[in-house]
Design an enzyme around this catalytic site. Structure first.
Site, short mmCIF file in Angstrom:
data_model
loop_
_atom_site.label_atom_id
_atom_site.label_comp_id
_atom_site.label_asym_id
_atom_site.label_seq_id
_atom_site.Cartn_x
_atom_site.Cartn_y
_atom_site.Cartn_z
N GLY A 12 -23.09 -59.78 40.31
CA GLY A 12 -23.46 -58.46 39.78
C GLY A 12 -23.11 -57.36 40.77
CG PHE A 148 -40.34 -44.05 27.99
CD1 PHE A 148 -41.46 -43.46 27.42
CD2 PHE A 148 -39.28 -44.41 27.17
CE1 PHE A 148 -41.52 -43.24 26.05
CE2 PHE A 148 -39.34 -44.20 25.80
CZ PHE A 148 -40.45 -43.62 25.23
CE1 TYR A 153 -34.61 -54.88 35.89
CE2 TYR A 153 -35.75 -52.91 36.62
CZ TYR A 153 -34.73 -53.82 36.77
OH TYR A 153 -33.83 -53.68 37.79
N1 CAA Z 1 -40.80 -40.31 28.91
C1 CAA Z 1 -41.42 -39.91 27.75
N2 CAA Z 1 -40.84 -40.02 26.55
C2 CAA Z 1 -39.61 -40.53 26.48
C3 CAA Z 1 -38.92 -40.95 27.64
C4 CAA Z 1 -39.58 -40.79 28.88
N3 CAA Z 1 -38.98 -41.17 30.04
N4 CAA Z 1 -37.72 -41.43 27.28
C5 CAA Z 1 -37.65 -41.31 25.92
N5 CAA Z 1 -38.79 -40.76 25.47
C6 CAA Z 1 -39.12 -40.44 24.08
C7 CAA Z 1 -37.96 -39.75 23.37
O1 CAA Z 1 -37.98 -38.36 23.63
C8 CAA Z 1 -38.22 -40.08 21.92
O2 CAA Z 1 -39.23 -39.24 21.44
P1 CAA Z 1 -39.22 -38.75 19.90
O3 CAA Z 1 -39.29 -40.04 19.10
O4 CAA Z 1 -40.44 -37.92 19.83
O5 CAA Z 1 -37.93 -38.03 19.73
C9 CAA Z 1 -38.80 -41.49 21.99
O6 CAA Z 1 -39.31 -41.65 23.34
C10 CAA Z 1 -37.77 -42.57 21.72
O7 CAA Z 1 -36.72 -42.41 22.68
P2 CAA Z 1 -35.25 -42.98 22.43
O8 CAA Z 1 -34.57 -42.18 21.35
O9 CAA Z 1 -34.54 -43.08 23.74
O10 CAA Z 1 -35.59 -44.42 21.81
P3 CAA Z 1 -34.66 -45.63 21.69
O11 CAA Z 1 -35.44 -46.66 20.94
O12 CAA Z 1 -33.31 -45.24 21.19
O13 CAA Z 1 -34.45 -46.11 23.20
C11 CAA Z 1 -34.98 -46.94 25.33
C12 CAA Z 1 -35.51 -46.57 23.96
C13 CAA Z 1 -33.95 -48.06 25.21
C14 CAA Z 1 -36.15 -47.47 26.16
C15 CAA Z 1 -34.34 -45.71 25.98
O14 CAA Z 1 -35.28 -44.66 26.01
C16 CAA Z 1 -33.84 -45.97 27.38
O15 CAA Z 1 -32.79 -46.54 27.60
N6 CAA Z 1 -34.61 -45.54 28.42
C17 CAA Z 1 -34.26 -45.70 29.80
C18 CAA Z 1 -34.75 -47.01 30.33
C19 CAA Z 1 -34.28 -47.18 31.76
O16 CAA Z 1 -34.43 -46.32 32.59
N7 CAA Z 1 -33.65 -48.31 32.05
C20 CAA Z 1 -33.13 -48.55 33.35
C21 CAA Z 1 -31.98 -49.51 33.26
S1 CAA Z 1 -31.18 -49.74 34.83
C22 CAA Z 1 -32.28 -50.62 35.73
O17 CAA Z 1 -33.28 -51.08 35.28
C23 CAA Z 1 -31.93 -50.83 37.19
C24 CAA Z 1 -33.03 -50.36 38.05
O18 CAA Z 1 -33.68 -51.17 38.68
C25 CAA Z 1 -33.25 -48.91 38.22
#
Ligand code: CAA
Length: 246
Positions: A12, A148, A153
């Protein structure tokens, strides 16, 4: 004498950078890959121009307790010792909790947390008997602050931090240090999988205004396993550009 380090999830983004750094530091690296990924691992080995003295590819299903016990016992017989264990294998299956399936929960806990037991247990007692060793657990900023969409994870990565402190207490008398590194958002395929608008939003929250480079995480690992890190144990070293300060 040459030291031997085992790293899981070596192909990775962060795993690859750690492997290269450890080779530079003079370690022989046992680079594990999952079942059925031999060809892909071989390609990675060639692209990185490793030699078989520097890096040994080693098939290991980190979610399989019995296989880890058996194969790691065999590894100890082959190599004589393992001085450093780096628990780096990890996956994401993001989704809001209301919609998260039991399978997404289980897969992430198995790969990211249960693997830490499976891989460390067979190697920890021999390190203690030898009177020294290093365990590094690659956690995440999201295990510290919660994220969120990442209950699975964040739970696994937080679990690694608790494990780190408890095992550090058990290893200290035998000269075995146990630490975690908690990367922030790092330029890796895992982060590239995120929706661009979500990633842009997160980047906007990072005081340094950029993602980490994988080798910035690798250098933190290199420090903790070096002689300079000998008196550090049970710690979690954050490398996150200021995204979360404790
Ligand atoms: N805080 C509060 N609300 C949030 C938010 C946050 N951080 N992020 C999204 N929301 C809200 C949105 O505004 C939306 O609100 P409404 O329904 O009122 O419009 C609602 O939550 C749904 O959001 P999405 O449209 O994004 O929903 P989705 O189902 O399409 O996706 C998700 C959900 C997949 C979790 C997406 O929000 C996402 O990818 N989030 C980021 C997750 C993340 O940070 N992952 C890290 C990956 S890398 C990693 O993990 C390595 C590491 O160690 C750092």
């Amino acid at each position: 004498m040459e030291k031997i380090a085992l790293i899981t999830g070596s192909k990775g983004g962060i795993g690859s950078a750690i492997t290269s750094q450890l080779v530079k530091d003079g370690y022989r690296v046992i680079a594990t890959h999952s079942t059925g990924k031999r060809e892909c691992a071989q390609k990675w080995f060639e692209v990185n121009k490793f030699t078989s003295d520097q890096v040994r590819l080693f098939e290991l299903d980190v979610t399989d307790t019995q296989q880890c016990a058996e194969r790691l016992r065999q590894l100890l017989e082959d190599e004589g010792t393992v001085d450093v264990v780096i628990n780096n294998a990890g996956i994401t299956k993001d989704g809001v909790f209301k919609k998260m399936t039991a399978q997404s929960w289980k897969d992430v806990i198995d790969t990211n947390l249960n693997s830490v037991f499976n891989v460390t247990q067979p190697l920890f007692a021999p390190m203690c008997e030898k009177g020294g060793g290093r365990v590094i657990n690659i956690s995440s900023v999201n295990g510290i602050k919660g994220q969120f969409g990442q209950t699975n994870y964040s739970a696994a990565k937080a679990g690694m931090i608790g494990f780190t402190k408890a095992l550090a207490a058990e290893g200290a008398r035998s000269g075995v240090t146990v630490n975690a590194v908690a990367p922030g958002y790092t330029m890796t395929p895992m982060v590239e999988m995120m929706k661009p608008e979500t990633l842009d939003f997160i980047k906007g929250q990072i005081p340094m205004g950029r993602l980490a480079a994988s080798d910035e995480i690798a250098k933190a690992v290199s420090f903790l396993i070096s002689d300079a890190g000998a008196y550090i144990t049970g710690e979690t070293l954050s490398v996150n550009g200021g995204l979360h300060m404790q």
